[in-house]
Design an enzyme around this catalytic site. Structure first.
Site, PDB file in Angstrom:
ATOM      1  N   ASN A 132      -4.614  15.951 -45.290  1.00 44.93           N
ATOM      2  CA  ASN A 132      -5.387  16.183 -44.071  1.00 44.93           C
ATOM      3  C   ASN A 132      -4.508  16.521 -42.864  1.00 44.93           C
ATOM      4  OD1 ASN A 132      -7.753  15.555 -45.490  1.00 44.93           O
ATOM      5  ND2 ASN A 132      -7.459  13.361 -45.108  1.00 44.93           N
ATOM      6  N   SER A 136      -5.926  10.857 -48.262  1.00 42.48           N
ATOM      7  CA  SER A 136      -7.181  10.130 -48.208  1.00 42.48           C
ATOM      8  C   SER A 136      -7.029   8.873 -49.046  1.00 42.48           C
ATOM      9  CB  SER A 136      -8.304  11.010 -48.759  1.00 42.48           C
ATOM     10  OG  SER A 136      -9.349  10.208 -49.262  1.00 42.48           O
ATOM     11  N   ASN A 174       0.818  -1.216   0.000  1.00 45.26           N
ATOM     12  CA  ASN A 174       0.000   0.000   0.000  1.00 45.26           C
ATOM     13  C   ASN A 174       0.852   1.266   0.000  1.00 45.26           C
ATOM     14  OD1 ASN A 174      -1.974  -1.891   0.135  1.00 45.26           O
ATOM     15  ND2 ASN A 174      -2.711  -1.365   2.188  1.00 45.26           N
ATOM     16  N   HIS A 185     -16.437  35.146 -32.384  1.00 41.97           N
ATOM     17  CA  HIS A 185     -17.589  34.430 -32.982  1.00 41.97           C
ATOM     18  C   HIS A 185     -17.219  33.833 -34.340  1.00 41.97           C
ATOM     19  CE1 HIS A 185     -20.115  36.710 -30.033  1.00 41.97           C
ATOM     20  NE2 HIS A 185     -19.224  37.642 -30.307  1.00 41.97           N
ATOM     21  N   LYS A 191      -6.524  15.012 -51.465  1.00 47.71           N
ATOM     22  CA  LYS A 191      -6.595  15.404 -50.053  1.00 47.71           C
ATOM     23  C   LYS A 191      -5.255  15.410 -49.330  1.00 47.71           C
ATOM     24  CE  LYS A 191      -9.713  16.158 -47.753  1.00 47.71           C
ATOM     25  NZ  LYS A 191     -10.734  15.246 -47.187  1.00 47.71           N
ATOM     26  N   GLU A 248      -6.052  16.996 -35.798  1.00 48.45           N
ATOM     27  CA  GLU A 248      -7.361  16.371 -35.527  1.00 48.45           C
ATOM     28  C   GLU A 248      -7.266  15.352 -34.390  1.00 48.45           C
ATOM     29  OE1 GLU A 248      -9.785  15.599 -39.351  1.00 48.45           O
ATOM     30  OE2 GLU A 248      -7.702  15.757 -39.972  1.00 48.45           O
ATOM     31  N   LYS A 307      -4.012   3.402 -12.133  1.00 46.96           N
ATOM     32  CA  LYS A 307      -2.787   3.502 -12.926  1.00 46.96           C
ATOM     33  C   LYS A 307      -2.992   3.616 -14.428  1.00 46.96           C
ATOM     34  CE  LYS A 307      -1.230   0.552 -10.031  1.00 46.96           C
ATOM     35  NZ  LYS A 307      -1.841   1.220  -8.852  1.00 46.96           N
TER      36      LYS A 307
HETATM   37  N1  ARG Z   1      -1.311  -3.639  -7.405  1.00 43.68           N
HETATM   38  C1  ARG Z   1      -1.812  -2.908  -6.284  1.00 43.68           C
HETATM   39  C2  ARG Z   1      -2.285  -1.526  -6.707  1.00 43.68           C
HETATM   40  O1  ARG Z   1      -1.994  -1.153  -7.776  1.00 43.68           O
HETATM   41  C3  ARG Z   1      -0.729  -2.753  -5.272  1.00 43.68           C
HETATM   42  C4  ARG Z   1      -1.230  -2.639  -3.882  1.00 43.68           C
HETATM   43  C5  ARG Z   1      -1.895  -3.882  -3.476  1.00 43.68           C
HETATM   44  N2  ARG Z   1      -2.189  -3.906  -2.070  1.00 43.68           N
HETATM   45  C6  ARG Z   1      -2.979  -4.824  -1.532  1.00 43.68           C
HETATM   46  N3  ARG Z   1      -3.144  -4.784  -0.282  1.00 43.68           N
HETATM   47  N4  ARG Z   1      -3.534  -5.762  -2.251  1.00 43.68           N
HETATM   48  O2  ARG Z   1      -2.929  -0.812  -6.000  1.00 43.68           O
END
Ligand code: ARG
Length: 466
Positions: A294, A286, A113, A159, A292, A299, A334
């Site tokens: 582009n 294109s 954690n 505008h 064309k 874009e 992530k």
């Molecule tokens: N892969 C987990 C995450 O991205 C890491 C932490 C996991 N912790 C746990 N107590 N399972 O958050």
């Protein structure tokens, strides 16, 4: 996970998770890219563990060596990531422990954690530095294009209707200003990313006398004044993702600026405007229409804004209603973060490259800017200089515009007599207002698109960005 895995979930479980559970819960397929920072964090943690007597010097050396070796193997593409080991943290620690017995002590007073919070902060810190560098590159590309076309005047639009003349460079510098605010916001975000959460443990710190300052110092969690930056609450330390949301929110605004710039580029590159030509290598064709060319980079820059904004929404929604502290939901952070960082960095780079390969069609700009209606406001200012209040002056010039329209003339083709038929205040010098060069030389208050002021702003940005 095999029961014999060196980082198994200990004696609590009688077996590994079912295959489909492992597949559902793994994060190695995307968090592997945190490996460098995971190793960096582990070495700092181990260094501290040696200082407090948990590891011997020989054990620390073995761990450091083992980690560096693993790092080399990952770089060389020789490391085998195992999905059954869930994530980058377990993969690296398990491999280390297989090679170095002392690896079994590495996780002392640490949890995934606080480890994942650390890794992401380290990763994002590097990412921010790189992104800031790339944004400066884009700003330089805008300034260079302005400098190459210092004399080019185009209509400014409100505008999307022709409003008043501006230097092309002035228009570009508006984006340089926006990007500068984005950089300030990213730096501000950096100050809150740059705080070390390690030592928070799973939720409640540790009973061992960890030296959190030492770890933080080793990892560069130090502010501009040289003060070590530590999270001050272990529960907040493991569950805080505000820094990611700040980044994704700042990145979303950055992407919106990209999108607006892209929209201008797309308009300018159209046959209707024809203000710019993007080099072939930075456009696409294109599959059906042979003629064309582009502006796909612009874009896609505009289009990719949607995913960057979406990522911000995902993260906000992810945190909403989460009880304290760490919940596995947080693993979903992530991909959104990585996607945002990848998208804005690539877009910054490509927009800069496209602008470096764009040339301005000066005759087309000159033709558009020669529309005397762009100087109608200057004609009202002329009357103000003669002592008329602005409101009536605005009304008089409106009547002049109507007269020009009725007689099928451009504003600057009206005779003095015609002007005076609308209002006697007009003198011989009135038609001089329509000299564009003179008009541009008069707009010299700070921030205005006047000849001197734009040159000053270009020079200021050139100096600031080099
Ligand atoms: N892969 C987990 C995450 O991205 C890491 C932490 C996991 N912790 C746990 N107590 N399972 O958050």
């Amino acid at each position: 996970m095999s029961k014999k895995s060196p980082v198994s979930r200990s004696g609590r479980f009688t077996g590994g998770p079912a295959a489909e559970v492992a597949q559902f819960t793994e994060s190695i397929s995307f968090d592997w890219r945190l490996w460098r920072h995971d190793i960096q964090g582990s070495i700092a943690h181990a260094t501290m563990l040696q200082k407090i007597g948990v590891l011997t010097k020989a054990e620390l050396n073995a761990i450091t060596k083992g980690m560096n070796q693993i790092g080399r193997e990952i770089t060389a593409g020789q490391f085998k990531w195992k999905p059954e080991l869930e994530d980058v943290h377990m993969n690296i620690e398990a491999e280390l422990t297989k090679r170095v017995p002392a690896g079994a002590k590495l996780h002392t007073a640490r949890s995934r954690n606080d480890q994942v919070a650390l890794d992401v902060r380290l990763w994002l810190r590097d990412e921010l530095t790189a992104l800031l560098g790339e944004i400066a590159g884009l700003q330089r590309a805008l300034v260079s294009l302005g400098e190459k076309n210092v004399d080019v005047i185009i209509p400014g639009y409100t505008h999307l209707q022709r409003a008043q003349p501006v230097y092309f460079a002035h228009h570009l510098l508006a984006y340089v200003e926006m990007l500068e605010r984005d950089c300030e916001r990213l730096w501000d975000c950096h100050s809150r990313v740059n705080v070390c959460p390690l030592g928070s443990g799973a939720i409640a710190g540790s009973t061992l006398p960890l030296k959190r300052e030492l770890v933080a110092k080793l990892l560069g969690f130090v502010n501009a004044a040289g003060q070590v930056q530590l999270t001050q609450n272990s529960m907040d330390g493991v569950s805080d993702r505000d820094f990611m949301i700040e980044f994704c929110s700042t990145a979303a605004l950055l992407a919106i600026h990209f999108s607006r710039l892209s929209e201008d580029v797309i308009l300018w590159a159209s046959a209707e405007f024809n203000f710019i030509k993007i080099a072939d290598a930075y456009t696409t064709g294109s599959s059906l229409m042979p003629q064309k060319k582009n502006p796909d980079i612009a874009e896609l820059a505009r289009g990719k804004t949607s995913r960057v904004v979406g990522n911000l929404m995902s993260l906000l929604t992810l945190l909403k209603g989460l009880p304290m502290t760490y919940n596995r939901d947080l693993q979903e952070d992530k991909e959104r973060l990585f996607d945002t960082a990848d998208t804005v960095r690539a877009t910054t780079r490509l927009l800069a490259a496209m602008l470096r390969n764009t040339r301005v069609n000066q005759p087309a700009c000159a033709a558009a800017a020669s529309d005397p209606a762009l100087l109608a406001t200057d004609l009202a200012d002329y009357l103000v200089r003669k002592g008329m209040a602005f409101r009536p002056a605005h009304h008089v010039v409106g009547a002049v515009v109507a007269l020009a329209e009725k007689t099928g003339k451009l504003l600057n083709q009206l005779t003095l007599a015609e002007l005076q038929s609308v209002d006697k205040t007009f003198g011989r010098d009135a038609l001089g207002v329509f000299n564009l060069k003179t008009a541009m030389s008069k707009r010299n208050i700070t921030g205005a698109p006047g000849t001197k002021e734009v040159a000053k702003q270009l020079a200021r940005w050139r100096a600031q960005l080099s």
